[in-house]
Scaffold this active site. Sequence first.
Site, PDB file in Angstrom:
ATOM      1  N   HIS A 132      34.555  32.021  45.126  1.00 13.22           N
ATOM      2  CA  HIS A 132      34.336  31.112  43.875  1.00 13.22           C
ATOM      3  C   HIS A 132      35.395  31.775  43.029  1.00 13.22           C
ATOM      4  O   HIS A 132      35.741  30.617  42.233  1.00 13.22           O
ATOM      5  CB  HIS A 132      32.900  31.424  43.373  1.00 13.22           C
ATOM      6  CG  HIS A 132      31.951  30.760  44.176  1.00 13.22           C
ATOM      7  ND1 HIS A 132      30.503  30.531  43.769  1.00 13.22           N
ATOM      8  CD2 HIS A 132      31.962  30.259  45.724  1.00 13.22           C
ATOM      9  CE1 HIS A 132      30.014  29.744  44.685  1.00 13.22           C
ATOM     10  NE2 HIS A 132      30.824  29.780  45.699  1.00 13.22           N
ATOM     11  N   ASP A 141      40.713  56.818  39.742  1.00 12.24           N
ATOM     12  CA  ASP A 141      41.156  57.994  38.910  1.00 12.24           C
ATOM     13  C   ASP A 141      40.313  59.144  39.350  1.00 12.24           C
ATOM     14  O   ASP A 141      39.841  59.284  40.557  1.00 12.24           O
ATOM     15  CB  ASP A 141      40.626  57.614  37.504  1.00 12.24           C
ATOM     16  CG  ASP A 141      39.205  57.482  37.378  1.00 12.24           C
ATOM     17  OD1 ASP A 141      38.158  57.843  38.325  1.00 12.24           O
ATOM     18  OD2 ASP A 141      38.345  57.208  36.233  1.00 12.24           O
ATOM     19  N   THR A 193      32.596  54.304  37.339  1.00  9.43           N
ATOM     20  CA  THR A 193      31.657  52.802  37.454  1.00  9.43           C
ATOM     21  C   THR A 193      32.136  51.594  37.656  1.00  9.43           C
ATOM     22  O   THR A 193      31.585  50.599  38.058  1.00  9.43           O
ATOM     23  CB  THR A 193      31.043  52.249  35.866  1.00  9.43           C
ATOM     24  OG1 THR A 193      32.247  52.145  35.062  1.00  9.43           O
ATOM     25  CG2 THR A 193      30.410  53.628  35.212  1.00  9.43           C
ATOM     26  N   HIS A 212      36.056  24.894  42.821  1.00  5.63           N
ATOM     27  CA  HIS A 212      36.270  26.403  42.320  1.00  5.63           C
ATOM     28  C   HIS A 212      37.740  26.584  41.742  1.00  5.63           C
ATOM     29  O   HIS A 212      38.032  27.256  40.906  1.00  5.63           O
ATOM     30  CB  HIS A 212      36.265  27.566  43.410  1.00  5.63           C
ATOM     31  CG  HIS A 212      34.617  27.331  44.038  1.00  5.63           C
ATOM     32  ND1 HIS A 212      33.504  27.471  43.115  1.00  5.63           N
ATOM     33  CD2 HIS A 212      34.115  26.706  45.016  1.00  5.63           C
ATOM     34  CE1 HIS A 212      32.533  27.234  43.902  1.00  5.63           C
ATOM     35  NE2 HIS A 212      32.790  26.724  45.178  1.00  5.63           N
ATOM     36  N   CYS A 222      36.770  53.675  39.927  1.00  5.49           N
ATOM     37  CA  CYS A 222      36.497  54.946  38.966  1.00  5.49           C
ATOM     38  C   CYS A 222      35.069  55.350  39.040  1.00  5.49           C
ATOM     39  O   CYS A 222      34.522  55.058  39.987  1.00  5.49           O
ATOM     40  CB  CYS A 222      37.040  54.403  37.622  1.00  5.49           C
ATOM     41  SG  CYS A 222      36.044  52.939  36.776  1.00  5.49           S
ATOM     42  N   ARG A 268      37.896  25.729  38.233  1.00  9.47           N
ATOM     43  CA  ARG A 268      37.523  26.620  37.300  1.00  9.47           C
ATOM     44  C   ARG A 268      38.277  27.857  37.250  1.00  9.47           C
ATOM     45  O   ARG A 268      38.487  28.316  36.035  1.00  9.47           O
ATOM     46  CB  ARG A 268      35.952  27.038  37.821  1.00  9.47           C
ATOM     47  CG  ARG A 268      34.958  25.955  37.461  1.00  9.47           C
ATOM     48  CD  ARG A 268      33.815  26.272  38.471  1.00  9.47           C
ATOM     49  NE  ARG A 268      33.006  25.154  38.235  1.00  9.47           N
ATOM     50  CZ  ARG A 268      32.165  24.727  39.076  1.00  9.47           C
ATOM     51  NH1 ARG A 268      31.812  25.324  40.236  1.00  9.47           N
ATOM     52  NH2 ARG A 268      31.356  23.684  38.973  1.00  9.47           N
TER      53      ARG A 268
HETATM   54  C1  RB5 Z   1      35.874  59.085  33.773  1.00  7.76           C
HETATM   55  O1  RB5 Z   1      35.052  60.251  33.689  1.00  7.76           O
HETATM   56  C2  RB5 Z   1      35.081  57.777  33.623  1.00  7.76           C
HETATM   57  O2  RB5 Z   1      34.937  57.378  32.350  1.00  7.76           O
HETATM   58  C3  RB5 Z   1      35.745  56.706  34.480  1.00  7.76           C
HETATM   59  O3  RB5 Z   1      35.926  56.944  35.886  1.00  7.76           O
HETATM   60  C4  RB5 Z   1      35.337  55.234  34.525  1.00  7.76           C
HETATM   61  O4  RB5 Z   1      33.966  55.371  34.848  1.00  7.76           O
HETATM   62  C5  RB5 Z   1      35.456  54.520  33.247  1.00  7.76           C
HETATM   63  O5  RB5 Z   1      35.081  53.371  33.231  1.00  7.76           O
END
Ligand code: RB5
Length: 147
Positions: free
Chosen positions: A98, A8, A67, A133, A65, A136
Site C-alpha cells: 500500500h 546502530d 526501537t 495506492h 536500532c 496516495r
Molecule cells: C540507542 O540507545 C537508542 O536510542 C537507539 O537505538 C534507538 O532506539 C533510537 O530510536
Amino acid sequence: MKIVIGNDHAGPSLKEVIKKHLENKGIEILDLGVKEGEKIDYPKIAEAVALKVKDKEADLGILICGTGIGVSISANKVKGIRAACVSEPYSAKLSREHNDANILCFGARVVGEELAKMIVDEFINASFLGDRHLRRVEMITDIEKRG
Ligand code: RB5
C-alpha cells in the site's frame, strides 16, 4: 535483489542474523552498520542507508536500532524515502503493497530473531499494488515537495 542494511549499537547481533537469513536466499547485502562493540548515533546510519536507496544503489533498505523509531524518523527526512517502522509481519507486507515503503525499520529491543526474519520475508516478498495506492503515495511525495 540487493539490500542495504544498517544498524546502530543496539542492533549488531540481530543484523548478523538478518544478513545470514537474506544471504542464504541469494540476496546481495551491502552492510553499512556497526559491529558489536562499536557505537554510532542512529541518524548517521539511517542517512547512509537512505541515500543508497535514494540513489538506487540498492533495491530496498533495512534499518535496525533499539526501537526502530529513531532510524525511521531519520530515514524519512531523505527525499524519496518511505521508511516503515514495523514490529509484525502483516504491517511489513502492507507497507510494501500500500505504501511502497522502500526501507524497513525495526527494533532489536522490540522483536526477537524469528519474528524479525518473518517481518523481513514479508517485506521483501511483497510488491507495491499501485492503482489507488499510487495516487496516495504521490500525495506523500507532494507533501515532501511542499515541505
Ligand atoms: C540507542 O540507545 C537508542 O536510542 C537507539 O537505538 C534507538 O532506539 C533510537 O530510536
